[in-house]
Design an enzyme around this catalytic site. Structure first.
Site, PDB file in Angstrom:
ATOM      1  N   GLU A 122      19.065  83.925  11.415  1.00  0.00           N
ATOM      2  CA  GLU A 122      17.761  83.881  10.895  1.00  0.00           C
ATOM      3  C   GLU A 122      17.502  83.076  12.709  1.00  0.00           C
ATOM      4  OE1 GLU A 122      19.319  80.769   8.066  1.00  0.00           O
ATOM      5  OE2 GLU A 122      17.854  79.241   8.978  1.00  0.00           O
ATOM      6  N   LYS A 124      16.454  80.412  15.360  1.00  0.00           N
ATOM      7  CA  LYS A 124      16.821  78.660  15.484  1.00  0.00           C
ATOM      8  C   LYS A 124      15.471  78.236  16.030  1.00  0.00           C
ATOM      9  CE  LYS A 124      19.380  75.133  17.800  1.00  0.00           C
ATOM     10  NZ  LYS A 124      18.358  74.306  18.391  1.00  0.00           N
ATOM     11  N   ASP A 126      12.064  76.363  17.380  1.00  0.00           N
ATOM     12  CA  ASP A 126      12.185  75.462  18.369  1.00  0.00           C
ATOM     13  C   ASP A 126      11.153  74.231  18.553  1.00  0.00           C
ATOM     14  OD1 ASP A 126      12.683  73.851  20.711  1.00  0.00           O
ATOM     15  OD2 ASP A 126      12.379  75.169  22.200  1.00  0.00           O
ATOM     16  N   TYR A 232      14.578  75.752   5.914  1.00  0.00           N
ATOM     17  CA  TYR A 232      15.736  76.370   5.951  1.00  0.00           C
ATOM     18  C   TYR A 232      17.587  75.923   5.626  1.00  0.00           C
ATOM     19  CZ  TYR A 232      15.769  73.688  10.497  1.00  0.00           C
ATOM     20  OH  TYR A 232      15.857  72.820  10.766  1.00  0.00           O
ATOM     21  N   LYS A 320      22.411  80.347  21.207  1.00  0.00           N
ATOM     22  CA  LYS A 320      21.609  80.019  22.000  1.00  0.00           C
ATOM     23  C   LYS A 320      21.239  80.899  23.045  1.00  0.00           C
ATOM     24  CE  LYS A 320      20.026  76.015  22.067  1.00  0.00           C
ATOM     25  NZ  LYS A 320      20.332  75.276  22.844  1.00  0.00           N
ATOM     26  N   CYS A 425      25.255  50.957  48.177  1.00  0.00           N
ATOM     27  CA  CYS A 425      24.064  51.100  47.017  1.00  0.00           C
ATOM     28  C   CYS A 425      22.269  50.556  47.346  1.00  0.00           C
ATOM     29  CB  CYS A 425      24.223  49.906  46.077  1.00  0.00           C
ATOM     30  SG  CYS A 425      22.903  49.428  44.945  1.00  0.00           S
ATOM     31  N   CYS A 428      21.259  47.287  45.740  1.00  0.00           N
ATOM     32  CA  CYS A 428      21.468  45.980  46.164  1.00  0.00           C
ATOM     33  C   CYS A 428      22.259  45.543  47.266  1.00  0.00           C
ATOM     34  CB  CYS A 428      22.297  45.061  45.050  1.00  0.00           C
ATOM     35  SG  CYS A 428      24.370  45.627  44.630  1.00  0.00           S
ATOM     36  N   CYS A 443      27.967  51.983  42.602  1.00  0.00           N
ATOM     37  CA  CYS A 443      27.761  50.228  43.051  1.00  0.00           C
ATOM     38  C   CYS A 443      28.595  49.741  42.639  1.00  0.00           C
ATOM     39  CB  CYS A 443      27.033  50.046  42.977  1.00  0.00           C
ATOM     40  SG  CYS A 443      25.941  48.541  43.144  1.00  0.00           S
ATOM     41  N   CYS A 449      23.382  43.264  40.816  1.00  0.00           N
ATOM     42  CA  CYS A 449      22.653  45.013  41.253  1.00  0.00           C
ATOM     43  C   CYS A 449      21.595  45.345  40.621  1.00  0.00           C
ATOM     44  CB  CYS A 449      23.415  45.866  41.110  1.00  0.00           C
ATOM     45  SG  CYS A 449      22.678  47.456  41.636  1.00  0.00           S
TER      46      CYS A 449
HETATM   47  S1  IVH Z   1      20.021  74.527   9.868  1.00  0.00           S
HETATM   48  C1  IVH Z   1      23.859  71.191   8.915  1.00  0.00           C
HETATM   49  N1  IVH Z   1      18.579  76.228  10.930  1.00  0.00           N
HETATM   50  O1  IVH Z   1      18.360  73.328  14.998  1.00  0.00           O
HETATM   51  C2  IVH Z   1      22.518  72.358  10.243  1.00  0.00           C
HETATM   52  N2  IVH Z   1      18.923  74.705  11.489  1.00  0.00           N
HETATM   53  O2  IVH Z   1      20.167  72.577  16.812  1.00  0.00           O
HETATM   54  C3  IVH Z   1      21.479  72.566   9.365  1.00  0.00           C
HETATM   55  N3  IVH Z   1      16.677  74.121  13.347  1.00  0.00           N
HETATM   56  O3  IVH Z   1      18.878  69.668  14.130  1.00  0.00           O
HETATM   57  C4  IVH Z   1      20.164  72.869  10.454  1.00  0.00           C
HETATM   58  N4  IVH Z   1      16.268  76.095  12.885  1.00  0.00           N
HETATM   59  O4  IVH Z   1      16.332  71.214  13.744  1.00  0.00           O
HETATM   60  C5  IVH Z   1      19.170  74.769  10.900  1.00  0.00           C
HETATM   61  N5  IVH Z   1      17.396  78.015  11.105  1.00  0.00           N
HETATM   62  C6  IVH Z   1      17.182  76.937  11.231  1.00  0.00           C
HETATM   63  C7  IVH Z   1      17.058  75.808  12.091  1.00  0.00           C
HETATM   64  C8  IVH Z   1      17.836  75.026  12.837  1.00  0.00           C
HETATM   65  C9  IVH Z   1      15.804  75.027  14.007  1.00  0.00           C
HETATM   66  C10 IVH Z   1      17.242  73.087  14.054  1.00  0.00           C
HETATM   67  C11 IVH Z   1      17.364  71.970  13.577  1.00  0.00           C
HETATM   68  C12 IVH Z   1      18.434  70.759  13.665  1.00  0.00           C
HETATM   69  C13 IVH Z   1      18.880  71.606  14.853  1.00  0.00           C
HETATM   70  C14 IVH Z   1      20.587  71.695  15.868  1.00  0.00           C
END
Ligand code: IVH
Length: 704
Positions: A122, A124, A126, A232, A320, A425, A428, A443, A449
């Site tokens: 799925e 991720k 942001d 999620y 990623k 440094c 200082c 330093c 410092c």
């Molecule tokens: S699962 C135990 N699913 O990514 C794991 N996280 O880098 C629970 N995030 O802290 C997270 N999309 O804020 C999961 N489809 C997704 C996500 C997701 C975004 C974020 C979440 C997590 C962070 C980790």
């Protein structure tokens, strides 16, 4: 004209509080509901300040629904804290296809499975994660992730988000739903336009806008911001949602949550990578920011077996998207001096947009990195060095500090000279020394410092250390340079109130940006931390190599400040104290050496002693024994295990408080022997150690 606070009679105060309540409510309505503010923020803040000042003088007159209780940003008092019932973890990151095939293999190996395992894939999102607690289907609490253990209570704000249901049907009695709060591209653009038109802050990207909007002390502001939410994951539950990740998410959708429509089931790495490619190709059309794809083991029973490492689950990984790149010019290299004296070069750049964020600073790591040399003296960037005036390539991956990846020699100006890294440094003037084998020049000024001293103070008040409400990096910087009320060392923080008292007219409450209430609050927050657990104190000292985990190990080992201080003071190499110190699991010679050196250093030691004289240090008890039949026992596994792999057996035993050893000795309590057990079974007999088989072990730990 309003009367001076001191001259107000009670009747006048009552009338003015009523008038202020009306004015503030009208201003709130105009701002949040009608989106047409009638007064400036400064005027609004002044009304709220006046209201609070009168209430402080006449507490009995405070209205039941006083505007002071609907806190506005100017009087920000912070959110309440919420301890998560189940920790909110983060995810391991992967960047290459091979990381994903490795991940799949690791999962199978851990579980001892030959056949493939199914995964969900799925996007991720942001944004920022949020945990929603429902009791009997009613939303009772919303909390941000915070440090994973304790987050901020943003319940009122979350209630204003349309995607978050207030009531659930068909939900377990207790359900914590976790997901991501985010803002769509279109909503982000419109919000920034409105902000710009009002002359207010515009946000760098949708994630910042979402975070800034959710973390508003005035939920009315959150309500006016277009936030969304995808569910999620989950935390505490009174009953399982389903047998698989995929079905659990479908169930959340059925309950009324938004779940991501691009969630699919994959049978193995090939399908995972192909879905990744599909999502990446579609990324620009989604209408919201994503920064990768998350894969999760589908079978929840397998997830439970896989469990967690210290901060991430073994059953999930974030794949990623590649980092974003851009070219710009390097205008200057500044040297920043950190808490441990490290001289860190920072690139000052002509601002450039990298993946939607304007970047004007980037890290240059250390002098070798600038010179084009890696950690072992090997060439990096084919040995190309970086010079002021160069065109450089900026690299930004997710949230990390932007880096300089490359330099364009074709465009190097003629005047550009190799960068000469300072040996002194810049803060200082002390010698900056580089130890053999260390990439960093430091330093040697220690606390003389000013840069080190102020960074130490910032560390001292930080979240894992003293965490003093209202005394953050900004305030520490201010007090450090304050002529009337200077704070140069941690001990000075605890004498602040007494020194302020002696300052007469120059007292904090009479200064711009402070008032009677905020000064009082600050002193109360400091007072509250006079009593501090030993682990926080040790971490707060900011000694090089002594991080939060090490501080906790040390505190649990020595328990009291007296024992710790006596031990470290005497722990010179080859003493019994030294031997004891490095015998602590997780404490090595480098850490120990750094700790002992700090206690031997005159000015450091004086600062520590002065601080401790101000405090009441709370002992830390050794970790509470886990309540299980094997807690505290030393167990050895041998032979073939059929129901779990060795790694899984070890992780489960440790989670139950047992110590897992590799060989049998007189200290062993239990040998778990599968078929083919060899010499260890004989050793067990010799030492009179109890031997059981795998089923016996599972029965013993109640997992048969
Ligand atoms: S699962 C135990 N699913 O990514 C794991 N996280 O880098 C629970 N995030 O802290 C997270 N999309 O804020 C999961 N489809 C997704 C996500 C997701 C975004 C974020 C979440 C997590 C962070 C980790």
């Amino acid at each position: 004209m309003t009367a001076e606070l001191e001259q107000l009679t009670e009747a006048e105060a009552r009338a003015e509080l009523a008038r202020l309540a009306e004015l503030i409510a009208a201003a709130n309505r105009a701002y949040h509901t009608l989106d047409t503010p009638e007064i400036s923020d400064a005027e609004f803040d002044a009304l709220k300040r006046r209201n609070l000042a009168i209430e402080t003088r006449f507490p009995a007159l405070k209205l039941a629904d006083s505007p002071s209780d609907h806190v506005g940003a100017a009087l920000a008092d912070g959110f309440g804290k919420v301890a998560h019932a189940v920790r909110m973890l983060s995810l391991e990151n992967a960047f290459d296809d091979s990381d994903i095939t490795d991940f799949e293999e690791r999962v199978r190996k851990y579980l001892g499975l030959k056949a493939g395992v199914a995964f969900t894939a799925e996007p991720k999102i942001d944004g920022l994660s949020l945990s929603l607690r429902y009791e009997r289907g009613v939303l009772v609490q919303a909390a941000t992730r915070g440090d994973g253990e304790v987050g901020e209570n943003v319940t009122e704000n979350a209630r204003t988000i349309g995607d978050i249901p207030q009531l659930l049907t068909d939900a377990p009695d207790l359900l914590e739903v976790r997901g991501e709060v985010y803002m769509s591209h279109a909503d982000f653009a419109a919000l920034n336009q409105r902000q710009a038109a009002k002359g207010e802050k515009v946000f760098a990207n949708p994630r910042n806008a979402a975070a800034g909007s959710l973390r508003q002390l005035d939920a009315g502001i959150t309500a006016a911001r277009p936030l969304r939410f995808f569910a999620y994951a989950w935390g505490a539950l009174s009953a399982p949602l389903a047998a698989t990740q995929f079905d659990a998410i479908a169930r959340l959708k059925h309950m009324g949550f938004q779940t991501n429509p691009l969630t699919v089931l994959c049978t193995g790495p090939a399908e995972m990578l192909s879905h990744y490619a599909d999502i990446e190709a579609d990324r620009a059309n989604l209408g919201y920011d994503i920064d990768g794809v998350v894969y999760k083991v589908n079978d929840l029973a397998l997830q439970a077996r896989l469990g967690f490492r210290s901060a991430t689950p073994r059953w999930a990984i974030a794949h990623k998207f590649p980092a974003e790149l851009a070219w710009t010019r390097l205008e200057a290299i500044d040297i920043q001096v950190g808490r441990t004296g490290a001289l860190s070069p920072v690139a000052r750049l002509i601002p450039v947009t990298v993946g939607g964020v304007v970047v004007s600073n980037a890290t240059l790591h250390n002098e070798d990195y600038i010179a084009g040399r890696g950690a072992k003296g090997n060439p990096i960037r084919e040995g190309r060095d970086i010079r002021i005036g160069d065109w450089v390539q900026i690299y930004r991956a997710g949230d990390v500090i932007p880096k300089i990846a490359d330099v364009d020699l074709q465009r190097r100006p003629e005047f550009a000279q190799p960068f000469v890294f300072p040996q002194i440094c810049p803060e200082c003037g002390s010698v900056a020394h580089r130890e053999p084998g260390d990439a960093v020049r430091r330093c040697t000024g220690g606390l003389i410092c000013p840069a080190q001293a102020v960074e130490r103070l910032k560390h001292f008040v930080s979240r894992g250390a003293f965490d003093i409400e209202g005394l953050g990096a900004k305030q520490v910087e201010m007090f450090f340079h304050d002529a009337d009320l200077p704070v140069k060392t941690p001990a000075d923080i605890f004498t602040l109130a007494a020194r302020d008292e002696a300052n007469g007219l120059k007292r904090l409450k009479n200064r711009d940006g402070f008032g009677e209430t905020s000064a009082k609050k600050l002193f109360a927050a400091i007072e509250a931390k006079r009593s501090i657990p030993l682990d926080r104190l040790i971490f707060g000292l900011g000694i090089r190599h002594v991080g939060e985990a090490a501080a906790s190990l040390l505190a649990r080992h020595y328990s009291t400040w007296q024992a710790f201080e006596a031990a470290i003071t005497h722990a010179l190499p080859e003493t019994p104290e030294w031997a004891e110190l490095i015998s602590i699991d997780g404490v090595g010679a480098v850490l120990a050496g750094s700790l002992v050196a700090a206690f031997q250093n005159g000015s450091e030691r004086a600062a520590i002693d002065a601080l401790v004289a101000e405090l009441s240090v709370q002992p830390v008890l050794a970790r509470a024994p886990v309540n299980s039949p094997v807690a505290g026992k030393t167990v050895v596994f041998t032979g073939t295990l059929e129901k779990m792999t060795r790694a899984e057996a070890k992780a489960r035993a440790e989670a139950l408080g047992a110590k897992v050893a590799g060989s049998v000795s007189a200290k062993t309590d239990l040998l778990v022997a599968g078929p083919g057990a060899g010499s260890k079974a004989k050793d067990a007999e010799k030492h009179g150690v109890t031997v059981i088989d795998e089923d016996g072990w599972l029965a013993l730990i109640g997992q048969a």
